[in-house]
Design an enzyme around this catalytic site. Structure first.
Site, PDB file in Angstrom:
ATOM      1  N   HIS A  75       3.032   2.867   2.252  1.00 27.69           N
ATOM      2  CA  HIS A  75       4.452   2.852   1.900  1.00 27.69           C
ATOM      3  C   HIS A  75       4.907   4.284   1.642  1.00 27.69           C
ATOM      4  CE1 HIS A  75       4.781  -1.606   0.502  1.00 27.69           C
ATOM      5  NE2 HIS A  75       3.945  -1.478   1.531  1.00 27.69           N
ATOM      6  N   GLU A 106       6.547   5.699  -0.792  1.00 29.23           N
ATOM      7  CA  GLU A 106       6.277   6.235  -2.128  1.00 29.23           C
ATOM      8  C   GLU A 106       4.812   6.643  -2.284  1.00 29.23           C
ATOM      9  OE1 GLU A 106       9.449   2.942  -2.677  1.00 29.23           O
ATOM     10  OE2 GLU A 106       7.745   3.350  -1.355  1.00 29.23           O
ATOM     11  N   CYS A 149       8.632  -1.777  -4.311  1.00 24.87           N
ATOM     12  CA  CYS A 149       7.826  -2.988  -4.462  1.00 24.87           C
ATOM     13  C   CYS A 149       6.910  -2.793  -5.680  1.00 24.87           C
ATOM     14  CB  CYS A 149       7.010  -3.245  -3.195  1.00 24.87           C
ATOM     15  SG  CYS A 149       5.613  -2.112  -2.984  1.00 24.87           S
ATOM     16  N   CYS A 162       4.273   0.057  -5.268  1.00 29.92           N
ATOM     17  CA  CYS A 162       4.849   1.405  -5.341  1.00 29.92           C
ATOM     18  C   CYS A 162       5.373   1.714  -6.732  1.00 29.92           C
ATOM     19  CB  CYS A 162       5.953   1.562  -4.305  1.00 29.92           C
ATOM     20  SG  CYS A 162       5.298   1.558  -2.617  1.00 29.92           S
TER      21      CYS A 162
END
Length: 156
Positions: free
Chosen positions: A52, A54, A81, A84
């Site tokens: 992801h 992040e 999410c 993250c």
């Protein structure tokens, strides 16, 4: 750059990532208005479910010797999410700025799987482990707490 310009840039980078076959997420790590790290989601490109934006941004910062984001701000496309968000808390930026809520994201995009959806993912964490979608079991192992006791003995 100001917050609006930086947030707009995350949207632009996310759109570029979509055009390149990726998912619609980007992250900037910023110090005093200057971008220090840029990352986009690479789940589709790499086949890595942890890639992801992040997570990739935090890893890129660490590769540059930035292991504590105190004094930095993170700008992201959408509210993170749970994975993250946990990583962001561990990284400790001064602020997290997002352009789109999870609900706004969910109006146009679904990133769930057989165990969760955008709408249910946060709720999974609040459930007792025996009620979660992912079957979870603790196994009793003799000395299981030894690594933690040893770490505390070495590091106080």
């Amino acid at each position: 750059m100001n917050d609006a310009e930086l947030s707009a840039l995350t949207i632009s980078r996310a759109r570029e990532n979509v055009q390149n076959g990726g998912k619609p997420f980007a992250c900037l790590i910023v110090k005093e208005g200057e971008i220090v790290v840029e990352a986009v989601n690479h789940v589709a490109q790499d086949g890595d479910p942890t890639a992801h934006a992040e997570i990739r941004a935090i890893r890129a910062a660490a590769e540059r010797g930035i292991t504590d984001l105190s004094g930095y701000n993170m700008f992201v496309t959408a509210y993170p999410c749970p994975m993250c968000l946990g990583a962001v808390y561990y990284a400790q930026p001064d602020r997290l700025v997002y352009a789109v809520t999870r609900e706004q994201e969910g109006e146009h995009y679904e990133d769930g799987n057989r165990l969760m959806s955008l709408a249910t993912f946060y709720d999974e964490y609040a459930k007792p482990t025996d009620e979660r979608t992912l079957p979870t079991q603790q196994v009793s192992v003799e000395g299981a707490s030894l690594p933690f006791r040893e770490w505390t003995a070495q590091h106080g």
